[in-house]
Scaffold this active site. Structure first.
Site, PDB file in Angstrom:
ATOM      1  N   HIS A  71      -7.292  -3.892  10.153  1.00 25.72           N
ATOM      2  CA  HIS A  71      -7.009  -3.828   8.713  1.00 25.72           C
ATOM      3  C   HIS A  71      -5.721  -4.566   8.356  1.00 25.72           C
ATOM      4  O   HIS A  71      -4.814  -4.699   9.173  1.00 25.72           O
ATOM      5  CB  HIS A  71      -7.012  -2.388   8.189  1.00 25.72           C
ATOM      6  CG  HIS A  71      -5.848  -1.534   8.590  1.00 25.72           C
ATOM      7  ND1 HIS A  71      -5.963  -0.187   8.828  1.00 25.72           N
ATOM      8  CD2 HIS A  71      -4.536  -1.820   8.772  1.00 25.72           C
ATOM      9  CE1 HIS A  71      -4.784   0.312   9.122  1.00 25.72           C
ATOM     10  NE2 HIS A  71      -3.906  -0.664   9.102  1.00 25.72           N
ATOM     11  N   ASP A 127       0.819  -1.218   0.000  1.00 27.51           N
ATOM     12  CA  ASP A 127       0.000   0.000   0.000  1.00 27.51           C
ATOM     13  C   ASP A 127       0.850   1.263   0.000  1.00 27.51           C
ATOM     14  O   ASP A 127       2.079   1.209   0.182  1.00 27.51           O
ATOM     15  CB  ASP A 127      -0.949  -0.007   1.211  1.00 27.51           C
ATOM     16  CG  ASP A 127      -0.252  -0.342   2.519  1.00 27.51           C
ATOM     17  OD1 ASP A 127       0.991  -0.265   2.568  1.00 27.51           O
ATOM     18  OD2 ASP A 127      -0.945  -0.676   3.490  1.00 27.51           O
ATOM     19  N   ASP A 163      -7.588  -1.506  14.031  1.00 27.88           N
ATOM     20  CA  ASP A 163      -8.977  -1.774  13.629  1.00 27.88           C
ATOM     21  C   ASP A 163      -9.085  -3.092  12.849  1.00 27.88           C
ATOM     22  O   ASP A 163     -10.141  -3.405  12.309  1.00 27.88           O
ATOM     23  CB  ASP A 163      -9.537  -0.612  12.796  1.00 27.88           C
ATOM     24  CG  ASP A 163      -8.737  -0.355  11.529  1.00 27.88           C
ATOM     25  OD1 ASP A 163      -7.748  -1.088  11.278  1.00 27.88           O
ATOM     26  OD2 ASP A 163      -9.080   0.573  10.780  1.00 27.88           O
ATOM     27  N   GLU A 207      -9.563  -1.377   5.095  1.00 29.63           N
ATOM     28  CA  GLU A 207     -10.234  -0.939   6.310  1.00 29.63           C
ATOM     29  C   GLU A 207     -11.489  -1.780   6.563  1.00 29.63           C
ATOM     30  O   GLU A 207     -11.964  -2.480   5.649  1.00 29.63           O
ATOM     31  CB  GLU A 207     -10.614   0.535   6.165  1.00 29.63           C
ATOM     32  CG  GLU A 207      -9.423   1.471   5.979  1.00 29.63           C
ATOM     33  CD  GLU A 207      -8.616   1.706   7.260  1.00 29.63           C
ATOM     34  OE1 GLU A 207      -8.544   0.804   8.114  1.00 29.63           O
ATOM     35  OE2 GLU A 207      -8.030   2.795   7.396  1.00 29.63           O
TER      36      GLU A 207
HETATM   37  C1  GLP Z   1      -0.439   0.890   8.386  1.00 30.06           C
HETATM   38  C2  GLP Z   1      -0.049  -0.023   7.233  1.00 30.06           C
HETATM   39  C3  GLP Z   1      -0.342  -1.470   7.559  1.00 30.06           C
HETATM   40  C4  GLP Z   1       0.266  -1.806   8.916  1.00 30.06           C
HETATM   41  C5  GLP Z   1      -0.362  -0.932   9.968  1.00 30.06           C
HETATM   42  C6  GLP Z   1       0.133  -1.221  11.360  1.00 30.06           C
HETATM   43  O1  GLP Z   1      -1.790   1.113   8.412  1.00 30.06           O
HETATM   44  N1  GLP Z   1      -0.726   0.311   6.035  1.00 30.06           N
HETATM   45  O2  GLP Z   1       0.170  -2.297   6.534  1.00 30.06           O
HETATM   46  O3  GLP Z   1       0.063  -3.156   9.198  1.00 30.06           O
HETATM   47  O4  GLP Z   1      -0.061   0.396   9.655  1.00 30.06           O
HETATM   48  O5  GLP Z   1       1.233  -0.422  11.666  1.00 30.06           O
HETATM   49  P1  GLP Z   1       2.259  -0.693  12.831  1.00 30.06           P
HETATM   50  O6  GLP Z   1       3.072  -1.858  12.404  1.00 30.06           O
HETATM   51  O7  GLP Z   1       3.077   0.557  12.899  1.00 30.06           O
HETATM   52  O8  GLP Z   1       1.473  -0.957  14.049  1.00 30.06           O
END
Ligand code: GLP
Length: 279
Positions: free
Chosen positions: A170, A97, A168, A175
């Site tokens: 995702h 993404d 959440d 989402e």
């Molecule tokens: C973002 C990314 C996700 C990731 C999420 C969690 O939303 N698009 O791919 O899994 O953050 O982030 P973190 O690893 O910093 O908790």
């Protein structure tokens, strides 16, 4: 006495596994003492496949994630390149993404993230790196998303997909409400995601409203999936993703239907799983 203690521990361990295998955990789950141990284990799996593909004179197609969670995996892969000669010449990568709109040179862009934590430290050919284009003109977004999907398919699909999980639930930026059949597309970011990204952007008001993300179906097409979660702040969503019912409200629950997914957790993220609730 010492022997008895040991015996009791083994029994308890077996019972915990019994709960896991009785079906509470619908995604195979590995729990490590800390995030470093979990990340090294995943990096070893990736390195093994890269080397195997190299022997077979084939490319290794990796699906890569961002966020704070995968950083230690990338650090270990970079170390293996530097100290053990692990080559990434046969690797083709696709990132999950990217924010939209965002300049690929912006500090918060996943382009910069990937260079900082991985690409600048390994020998992956530049032309083998694929990321969603956060600068794609609006009227080209659909075309871009379609060709991203097609490129992955034309290369035979993703061999290993790395994932983190949002609070959440995702995966990528799919989402809550994302369908199981969703493909690479533009998506509106949820409030909770923007709050979590707010720190990086010096305020929630600066977080882009949208993102480009591979879809749930695009992710489920991967041959092997490693999803990681570390820290207490992820424990509630981890429990729902692993033990809860499959629901569009929590897109990570769709991974329960994938036959080759493993969750890698540290002890804190695993704390609410039933296997740790036995008195
Ligand atoms: C973002 C990314 C996700 C990731 C999420 C969690 O939303 N698009 O791919 O899994 O953050 O982030 P973190 O690893 O910093 O908790």
């Amino acid at each position: 006495m010492e022997k008895e203690k040991k015996k009791a521990f083994v029994t308890e361990d077996i019972l915990k596994r019994d709960i896991a295998y009785r079906g509470m955990e619908k995604i195979p789950t590995e729990v490590y003492d800390d995030s470093k141990a979990a990340s090294v284990a995943i990096a070893n799996e990736i390195a093994k496949l890269i080397r195997q593909k190299e022997k077979e004179k084939k490319n290794c197609i990796l699906g890569l994630a961002t966020g704070s969670t995968p950083i230690k995996v990338y650090k270990e892969l970079a170390r293996m390149h530097k100290e053990e000669g692990l080559s990434f010449k046969n690797v083709i990568s696709f990132n999950l993404d990217e924010y939209y709109p965002i300049d690929s040179k912006a500090l918060q862009s996943y382009h910069v993230y990937m260079n900082t934590y991985l690409f600048d430290h390994i020998d992956i050919p530049k032309e083998n790196i694929n990321l969603p284009d956060g600068m794609a003109p609006q009227n080209k977004i659909e075309e871009f998303c379609k060709s991203y999907e097609e490129k992955i398919i034309s290369l035979g699909g993703i061999d290993i997909q790395l994932l983190g999980i949002g609070r959440d639930g995702h995966i990528g930026f799919n989402e809550p409400g994302s369908s199981k059949k969703s493909k690479t597309r533009l998506i509106h970011l949820d409030k909770i995601t923007k709050i979590d990204a707010g720190g990086d952007f010096f305020g929630i008001e600066n977080v882009p409203k949208y993102a480009l993300t591979m879809g749930v179906e695009s992710i489920l097409n991967a041959k092997r999936i490693f999803i990681m979660a570390y820290g207490e702040s992820k424990s509630r969503i981890v429990k729902k993703a692993i033990e809860g019912p499959i629901t569009q409200e929590i897109p990570s629950t769709f991974l329960q239907d994938h036959s080759n997914t493993s969750f890698y957790l540290d002890r804190a993220a695993a704390d609410l799983l039933v296997r740790f609730q036995c008195p």
